[in-house]
Design an enzyme around this catalytic site. Sequence first.
Site, PDB file in Angstrom:
ATOM      1  N   GLU A 170      -7.067  -8.994   0.284  1.00  0.00           N
ATOM      2  CA  GLU A 170      -6.037  -9.748  -0.429  1.00  0.00           C
ATOM      3  C   GLU A 170      -5.010 -10.401   0.487  1.00  0.00           C
ATOM      4  O   GLU A 170      -4.634 -11.562   0.280  1.00  0.00           O
ATOM      5  CB  GLU A 170      -5.324  -8.829  -1.446  1.00  0.00           C
ATOM      6  CG  GLU A 170      -6.129  -8.567  -2.706  1.00  0.00           C
ATOM      7  CD  GLU A 170      -7.197  -7.503  -2.544  1.00  0.00           C
ATOM      8  OE1 GLU A 170      -7.895  -7.204  -3.530  1.00  0.00           O
ATOM      9  OE2 GLU A 170      -7.346  -6.960  -1.425  1.00  0.00           O
ATOM     10  N   GLU A 185     -10.889  -1.598  -4.753  1.00  0.00           N
ATOM     11  CA  GLU A 185      -9.839  -1.034  -5.603  1.00  0.00           C
ATOM     12  C   GLU A 185     -10.450  -0.196  -6.725  1.00  0.00           C
ATOM     13  O   GLU A 185      -9.992   0.910  -7.010  1.00  0.00           O
ATOM     14  CB  GLU A 185      -8.968  -2.152  -6.165  1.00  0.00           C
ATOM     15  CG  GLU A 185      -8.230  -2.920  -5.084  1.00  0.00           C
ATOM     16  CD  GLU A 185      -6.871  -3.404  -5.520  1.00  0.00           C
ATOM     17  OE1 GLU A 185      -5.876  -2.692  -5.263  1.00  0.00           O
ATOM     18  OE2 GLU A 185      -6.800  -4.503  -6.115  1.00  0.00           O
TER      19      GLU A 185
END
Length: 266
Positions: free
Chosen positions: A140, A120
Amino acid sequence: MGGMEHLTVQREGATLVLTLNRPEARNALSLPMLVGLHDGWLEADADDSVRSIVLTGAGGSFCSGMDLKALAGNGMAGEEYRDRLKADPELHWKAMLRHHRPRKPVIAAVEGHCVAGGTEMLQGTDIRVAAESATFGLFEVRRGLFPIGGSTVRLPRQIPRTHALEMLLTGRPYSAREALAIGLIGHVVPDGTARDRALEIAEQINTCGPLAVEAVKASVYESAEMTESDGLAAELTRGWPVFDTADAKEGARAFAEKRPPVYKRA
């Protein structure tokens, strides 16, 4: 060399090098690291002698994301930094380049793991170099979590949507070669040389006119979501003033005199 716990800051000429330094945890994000990153971005923005930034990790890893032990309630290192988070509730997002974009080009030098929050944060960098054995991925969903660091918005704008959705929805790891093939990174280099290659690219940037570099970067991001006509108009607003700077005159003189330019940001 400077910085703080879990982050080192050093200068390599006109390049500021920020090194995530928690190798025993594959550089998982900690409070000291987040505070250090936030301060590092601001330092680079404020110092005109800094022309570029390299972001890398120590100990053969880039970043393995958030400290999941802390997320599970086992406490996070650096509790003394919580006052900084209270004073600026968006500090962690700025540190991860979600809510802050440095004026100077940011070059990622990736070795080893660059997953979850690491991938990210990578999306907030401008140029990306990875070692052959580097690993990428947004894990995730495999953990019942949401990649809230910006990936559901940024990733489909940076790589083809089919690849973005596969990465987001499968949570599988990606090799450096696969990341290169889908456009997530720009270079694959031998293991142990990512930082060196990033510094080489940084030095190429550092020899260019700093006002021009910053204006070009700003224009690229500013116009990304505009129509073509609006983007072209915005480009002129950013670009024309650069021609009136001392940097531009120095560049022209240096070209005519067949010598390297000496830029002074004016």
